[in-house]
Design an enzyme around this catalytic site. Sequence first.
Site, short mmCIF file in Angstrom:
data_model
loop_
_atom_site.label_atom_id
_atom_site.label_comp_id
_atom_site.label_asym_id
_atom_site.label_seq_id
_atom_site.Cartn_x
_atom_site.Cartn_y
_atom_site.Cartn_z
N ARG A 122 -53.24 77.68 104.52
CA ARG A 122 -52.84 78.05 103.15
C ARG A 122 -51.64 78.99 103.11
NH1 ARG A 122 -58.55 78.16 102.20
NH2 ARG A 122 -59.10 76.17 101.24
N LYS A 144 -36.39 76.73 99.66
CA LYS A 144 -36.80 75.35 99.30
C LYS A 144 -37.22 74.65 100.59
CE LYS A 144 -34.05 74.34 95.18
NZ LYS A 144 -32.96 73.50 94.63
N GLU A 186 -20.61 71.54 102.26
CA GLU A 186 -21.43 72.48 101.46
C GLU A 186 -20.76 73.85 101.37
OE1 GLU A 186 -24.04 71.62 99.73
OE2 GLU A 186 -25.18 70.06 100.76
N LYS A 228 -25.09 82.22 98.12
CA LYS A 228 -26.41 81.62 97.91
C LYS A 228 -27.47 82.71 97.73
CE LYS A 228 -29.59 78.06 98.84
NZ LYS A 228 -30.01 76.86 99.48
N GLU A 238 -35.07 78.03 90.36
CA GLU A 238 -34.13 77.10 89.70
C GLU A 238 -34.47 76.83 88.24
OE1 GLU A 238 -32.51 73.92 92.24
OE2 GLU A 238 -32.35 72.70 90.43
N ARG A 242 -29.39 78.73 89.53
CA ARG A 242 -29.51 78.09 90.86
C ARG A 242 -29.05 76.63 90.82
NH1 ARG A 242 -34.06 78.85 95.63
NH2 ARG A 242 -33.11 77.35 97.05
N ASN A 246 -26.14 72.64 92.78
CA ASN A 246 -26.25 71.18 92.83
C ASN A 246 -24.96 70.47 92.43
OD1 ASN A 246 -28.92 71.46 93.58
ND2 ASN A 246 -29.66 71.45 91.47
N HIS A 249 -24.36 67.00 93.58
CA HIS A 249 -25.60 66.51 94.19
C HIS A 249 -26.27 65.39 93.39
CE1 HIS A 249 -24.95 69.70 96.97
NE2 HIS A 249 -26.10 69.55 97.58
N HIS A 253 -26.81 62.47 95.72
CA HIS A 253 -28.16 62.00 96.06
C HIS A 253 -28.32 60.52 95.72
CE1 HIS A 253 -30.23 66.22 96.14
NE2 HIS A 253 -29.62 65.94 97.26
N HIS A 266 -25.65 63.69 104.81
CA HIS A 266 -25.86 64.38 103.53
C HIS A 266 -24.55 64.99 103.00
CE1 HIS A 266 -27.83 66.77 100.44
NE2 HIS A 266 -27.32 67.86 100.96
P1 NAD Z 1 -30.36 67.49 110.73
O1 NAD Z 1 -31.35 68.54 110.71
O2 NAD Z 1 -30.82 66.08 110.82
O3 NAD Z 1 -29.35 67.77 111.93
C1 NAD Z 1 -28.30 66.87 112.18
C2 NAD Z 1 -28.29 66.40 113.64
O4 NAD Z 1 -27.72 67.40 114.46
C3 NAD Z 1 -29.67 66.09 114.23
O5 NAD Z 1 -29.55 64.97 115.06
C4 NAD Z 1 -29.96 67.34 115.05
O6 NAD Z 1 -30.84 67.06 116.12
C5 NAD Z 1 -28.59 67.69 115.54
N1 NAD Z 1 -28.37 69.12 115.83
C6 NAD Z 1 -28.73 70.15 115.07
N2 NAD Z 1 -28.23 71.28 115.54
C7 NAD Z 1 -27.55 70.97 116.66
C8 NAD Z 1 -26.80 71.74 117.60
N3 NAD Z 1 -26.59 73.04 117.44
N4 NAD Z 1 -26.28 71.08 118.67
C9 NAD Z 1 -26.44 69.74 118.79
N5 NAD Z 1 -27.10 68.96 117.94
C10 NAD Z 1 -27.65 69.57 116.86
O7 NAD Z 1 -29.40 67.53 109.45
P2 NAD Z 1 -28.76 68.73 108.59
O8 NAD Z 1 -27.49 68.19 108.07
O9 NAD Z 1 -28.78 70.01 109.31
O10 NAD Z 1 -29.78 68.88 107.38
C11 NAD Z 1 -29.97 67.86 106.42
C12 NAD Z 1 -31.27 68.10 105.72
O11 NAD Z 1 -31.22 69.38 105.08
C13 NAD Z 1 -31.56 67.09 104.63
O12 NAD Z 1 -32.89 66.66 104.77
C14 NAD Z 1 -31.38 67.85 103.34
O13 NAD Z 1 -32.22 67.40 102.31
C15 NAD Z 1 -31.78 69.24 103.78
N6 NAD Z 1 -31.23 70.31 102.93
C16 NAD Z 1 -32.12 71.19 102.40
C17 NAD Z 1 -31.66 72.22 101.60
C18 NAD Z 1 -32.62 73.25 101.08
O14 NAD Z 1 -32.24 74.05 100.21
N7 NAD Z 1 -33.83 73.32 101.60
C19 NAD Z 1 -30.29 72.36 101.33
C20 NAD Z 1 -29.41 71.43 101.90
C21 NAD Z 1 -29.89 70.40 102.70
N1 GLY Z 2 -29.54 73.44 98.09
C1 GLY Z 2 -29.66 73.84 96.75
C2 GLY Z 2 -30.62 74.97 96.56
O1 GLY Z 2 -31.08 75.55 97.50
O2 GLY Z 2 -30.95 75.27 95.45
#
Ligand code: NAD
Ligand code: GLY
Length: 361
Positions: A122, A144, A186, A228, A238, A242, A246, A249, A253, A266
């Site tokens: 939990r 998030k 971003e 941020k 949000e 916040r 987006n 986005h 998306h 992304h």
């Molecule tokens: P990811 O986590 O898939 O990483 C991209 C690739 O790089 C993967 O293959 C990973 O293994 C590799 N990698 C990561 N770090 C590395 C390093 N230092 N050296 C070598 N390889 C490395 O993708 P991402 O772009 O980091 O994240 C995308 C995700 O983030 C999406 O699911 C998106 O929805 C989410 N996101 C969330 C928020 C939020 O506010 N929570 C905001 C933006 C994006």
């Molecule tokens: N990535 C957008 C947010 O965190 O609100």
Amino acid sequence: MAMQLDVALGERAYPIYIGEGTLERLTDAINAVGQKGTIGLVTDSNVGSLYAEQVEAHITATGRKCITHAMPAGEANKRLARIEEICGTFLDAGLDRSSLLIALGGGVVGDITGFAASVFMRGIPVIQIPTTIVAQVDSSVGGKTGVNHPLSKNSIGAFHQPQAVIIDMTLLKTLPERELKAGLAEAIKHGIIADAKLFDYMVDNAAKILDYDLAAITVPVQRSCEIKAAIVAEDEKEHGVRANLNYGHTFGHAIEAVTEYKVYLHGEAIALGMCAAAALSLELRLVDQTFVDQQKACFEAYGLPTRWPDLPVDACMMAMQKDKKVRAGTLKFIVADRMGHVVQRTDITEAQARAALEAIR
Ligand code: NAD
Ligand code: GLY
């Protein structure tokens, strides 16, 4: 030199450490959380083989036991089944309410680990160690967390703020170039929505940044976190400002959804989405053509897409209606009214949204 920022969320405030070598802060950060139990480290198959041992050494230096779970890498694994597996590993190893999870990886690992932490027993604390630009400038900060459902991205999740975010710039040295560029979209977004000087910096320093000059990359990472952190402190869940984060986005998306997350990373889809958002801003006469051209030239300097000639407008329009940002059937669009400033609009007609998509074909 490492610097510290704070996300001012009262009782849930937390530090963000940024710099080269900040992993050294992990031991103190764990001690500050105070959980005495076994620590669960979640990483992915790529990042784990590069950095898990180094991170495990900092964890065990606190005197606590560490159990590592390496999930398969990639967006396709950001799903509920992986949460069950993570919880299974940690239940089997005896983790309990006195435990703490640590996310070591990109946005996928960060989102999934944060969500696992929010539901395990939990809710237990989590520390984020982001290793991509996307994760450093965006996903690790703000709480998030979640996973995708086959019908909708990021639709199962929770707000669960971390206890600390440790951004060690040296971990970026191994990040593939395409991931670096996509993540920078971003950071450029933060300039467009909140800081014209950051946008100018991104334009002026593209060569150094794309050459993996860590000092040059630290500037947008730090500024993005400041922007941020301030927005999240003002509007954690949000309900208002916040949503400015987006920008691009809603369109982006939709582009990710119609391409089934297989064509664009992304950040690449978001760059296209920001081009559509700029076209919409122009259509609304909030900005002039110079703004649209400046934004496009910046994305081009970072090798990001600015047009998709085959963009299926009807399919994107349908995908936008399924976006989780739709409230009571109304879509909110973020549009720019000058460089470094955006506004929120809920009065965009279908024809205007279509025209914006047409503009990037
Ligand atoms: P990811 O986590 O898939 O990483 C991209 C690739 O790089 C993967 O293959 C990973 O293994 C590799 N990698 C990561 N770090 C590395 C390093 N230092 N050296 C070598 N390889 C490395 O993708 P991402 O772009 O980091 O994240 C995308 C995700 O983030 C999406 O699911 C998106 O929805 C989410 N996101 C969330 C928020 C939020 O506010 N929570 C905001 C933006 C994006
Ligand atoms: N990535 C957008 C947010 O965190 O609100």
